[in-house]
Design a protein around this motif. Structure first.
Motif, PDB file in Angstrom:
ATOM      1  N   VAL A  17       0.838  -1.197   0.000  1.00 27.45           N
ATOM      2  CA  VAL A  17       0.000   0.000   0.000  1.00 27.45           C
ATOM      3  C   VAL A  17       0.880   1.256   0.000  1.00 27.45           C
ATOM      4  CG1 VAL A  17      -1.831   1.259   1.190  1.00 27.45           C
ATOM      5  CG2 VAL A  17      -1.840  -1.243   1.189  1.00 27.45           C
ATOM      6  N   ALA A  18       1.969   1.214   0.756  1.00 29.59           N
ATOM      7  CA  ALA A  18       2.896   2.343   0.770  1.00 29.59           C
ATOM      8  C   ALA A  18       3.484   2.579  -0.616  1.00 29.59           C
ATOM      9  CB  ALA A  18       4.012   2.106   1.786  1.00 29.59           C
ATOM     10  N   TYR A  21       0.916   4.123  -2.888  1.00 31.60           N
ATOM     11  CA  TYR A  21       0.762   5.546  -2.541  1.00 31.60           C
ATOM     12  C   TYR A  21       1.877   6.374  -3.165  1.00 31.60           C
ATOM     13  CZ  TYR A  21       1.162   9.816   0.173  1.00 31.60           C
ATOM     14  OH  TYR A  21       1.285  11.135   0.531  1.00 31.60           O
ATOM     15  N   ARG A  25       1.801   9.471  -6.267  1.00 34.99           N
ATOM     16  CA  ARG A  25       2.195  10.862  -6.042  1.00 34.99           C
ATOM     17  C   ARG A  25       2.991  11.375  -7.238  1.00 34.99           C
ATOM     18  NH1 ARG A  25       2.104  13.143  -0.646  1.00 34.99           N
ATOM     19  NH2 ARG A  25       3.309  14.801  -1.630  1.00 34.99           N
ATOM     20  N   PRO A 268       2.160   2.693   4.997  1.00 34.23           N
ATOM     21  CA  PRO A 268       1.640   3.855   4.281  1.00 34.23           C
ATOM     22  C   PRO A 268       1.723   5.139   5.095  1.00 34.23           C
ATOM     23  CG  PRO A 268       0.194   1.981   3.992  1.00 34.23           C
ATOM     24  CD  PRO A 268       1.191   1.590   5.042  1.00 34.23           C
ATOM     25  N   ILE A 272       3.639   8.644   3.983  1.00 34.69           N
ATOM     26  CA  ILE A 272       3.052   9.981   4.005  1.00 34.69           C
ATOM     27  C   ILE A 272       3.952  10.937   4.784  1.00 34.69           C
ATOM     28  CG2 ILE A 272       1.090  11.343   4.846  1.00 34.69           C
ATOM     29  CD1 ILE A 272      -0.671   8.873   4.266  1.00 34.69           C
ATOM     30  N   HIS A 328      -6.569  11.400   2.704  1.00 33.41           N
ATOM     31  CA  HIS A 328      -5.496  11.639   1.737  1.00 33.41           C
ATOM     32  C   HIS A 328      -5.060  10.336   1.067  1.00 33.41           C
ATOM     33  CE1 HIS A 328      -1.823  13.118  -0.046  1.00 33.41           C
ATOM     34  NE2 HIS A 328      -1.083  12.342   0.715  1.00 33.41           N
ATOM     35  N   LEU A 329      -4.894   9.292   1.846  1.00 33.27           N
ATOM     36  CA  LEU A 329      -4.433   8.013   1.304  1.00 33.27           C
ATOM     37  C   LEU A 329      -5.441   7.441   0.307  1.00 33.27           C
ATOM     38  CD1 LEU A 329      -2.219   5.780   1.569  1.00 33.27           C
ATOM     39  CD2 LEU A 329      -3.666   4.737   3.322  1.00 33.27           C
ATOM     40  N   THR A 332      -5.597   9.555  -2.960  1.00 35.65           N
ATOM     41  CA  THR A 332      -4.376   9.438  -3.747  1.00 35.65           C
ATOM     42  C   THR A 332      -4.326   8.108  -4.498  1.00 35.65           C
ATOM     43  OG1 THR A 332      -3.190  10.837  -2.151  1.00 35.65           O
ATOM     44  CG2 THR A 332      -1.848   9.521  -3.648  1.00 35.65           C
ATOM     45  N   ILE A 333      -4.581   7.004  -3.797  1.00 33.71           N
ATOM     46  CA  ILE A 333      -4.531   5.693  -4.447  1.00 33.71           C
ATOM     47  C   ILE A 333      -5.698   5.524  -5.411  1.00 33.71           C
ATOM     48  CG2 ILE A 333      -4.622   3.208  -4.053  1.00 33.71           C
ATOM     49  CD1 ILE A 333      -3.036   3.620  -1.522  1.00 33.71           C
TER      50      ILE A 333
END
Length: 344
Positions: A17-18, A21, A25, A268, A272, A328-329, A332-333
């Motif tokens: 997931v990180a 993300y 970006r 994640p 961030i 936000h997460l 973004t994804i």
């Protein structure tokens, strides 16, 4: 302004997931990915990183293979947490992308030299590769702009032993060497995202519903603890489908360990923070790692009151706005998922 980032991970579910993300970006230049053994063996970590990059059409990002195991201890992995291949129930397509010729250790050094004073380092796995890089070049820490580490437990129980967090427990010697090398002699003090905070960043089924809806994925599936174990997603958006399959395994794991039908998104959150440190409130401390205690090996110890007589060498993340983090997460994804679905 574009930030240059080097990502060091042991790609299990939350590392995945990180990574997604970071790929979503548009203001980040991922200069390389170090694949470090931890959640799963190093070759599985490499395969997972390459698979996610292939799925997202980002084959230009080099993936570097790290050491086979920790500096001193034998490798331990945690497939029971992340699944036999580290991504839960997800069945990622096999990638035909090549592994970079440079190993993860030299890749750290190359990235720091290429972006001297500008590089953001993010580590969401054991610190083996970074510690090995510092051994090769003790000047490496001073070349980084910022270092963010997911690891440690200070005022909560550990998740691997009663006192130790997973990433540190896998390679305590590496963690000790990294903490000793940063925050001194002009090197930035790392921002540490410990279990104390990351366990509050708990994903619930509602978050996955919001992600699928924002991505325009159909059908929008609601995961429930009464579902038959291992049910696979039928979402038409491939990114959402793989994420739901991965997260279902993670939710089931936490539920089976009496933590609730939720999933801690440790990595994640650290990603961030790496791009926007203001997301977290921090506290300065001198941090060390216990290496010899019969019951406490791998324990991270923070002197928050100057009792050791030394200066702080780290900033420990202590608080954040969890709702804002998830807002936000998810957006973004979801943006990345929509773009991939629309691609020819």
């Amino acid at each position: 302004m574009t930030q240059h980032l080097f990502f060091d991970c042991d790609t299990g579910i939350d590392d995945s997931v990180a990574l997604l993300y970071l790929l979503a970006r548009t203001d980040v230049d991922i200069v390389g990915i170090a694949s470090t053994a931890g959640n799963v063996p190093v070759d599985v970590v490499v395969a997972n990183n390459l698979a996610w990059l292939s799925l997202c059409g980002r084959g230009e990002i080099p993936v570097h293979r790290g050491p086979d195991g920790p500096l001193v201890a034998p490798l331990m992995t945690t497939e029971e947490t992340h699944g036999p291949l580290g991504v839960g129930y997800a069945e990622l397509p096999t990638s035909d992308l090549p592994v970079a010729d440079t190993d993860a250790v030299d890749a750290w050094l190359d990235a720091a030299h290429a972006h001297d004073g500008e590089l953001v380092g993010l580590v969401t796995g054991p610190l083996t590769s970074l510690a090995s890089a510092v051994r090769r070049d003790p000047g490496l820490p001073r070349r980084l702009r910022r270092l963010v580490i997911m690891g440690g437990a200070f005022h909560v129980h550990g998740n691997t032993t009663p006192v130790a967090e997973w990433n540190v427990a896998v390679d305590p010697e590496a963690a000790a060497e990294v903490f000793a090398a940063f925050g001194v002699d002009g090197a930035p003090a790392p921002i540490i995202c410990p279990l104390d905070l990351t366990e509050t960043v708990a994903l619930l089924p509602d978050h996955l519903v919001r992600l699928a809806a924002a991505a325009g994925s159909h059908p929008v599936e609601y995961l429930d603890p009464t579902d038959e174990r291992g049910i696979r997603s039928v979402a038409d958006n491939p990114l959402v489908r793989h994420l739901v399959d991965a997260m279902r395994f993670y939710l089931e794991f936490h539920d089976a360990h009496d933590e609730g039908y939720l999933a801690h998104l440790h990595d994640p959150f650290a990603a961030i923070v790496a791009l926007d440190p203001a997301v977290a409130r921090t506290m300065p401390a001198q941090v060390g790692v216990e290496l010899s205690g019969a019951l406490t090996r791998g324990m991270t110890v923070a002197d928050e009151r100057g009792m050791w007589g030394g200066a702080p060498n780290a900033a420990i993340a202590t608080a954040t706005d969890v709702d804002a983090v998830f807002d936000h997460l998810i957006e973004t994804i979801a943006t990345l998922a929509r773009q991939l679905s629309a691609a020819p």
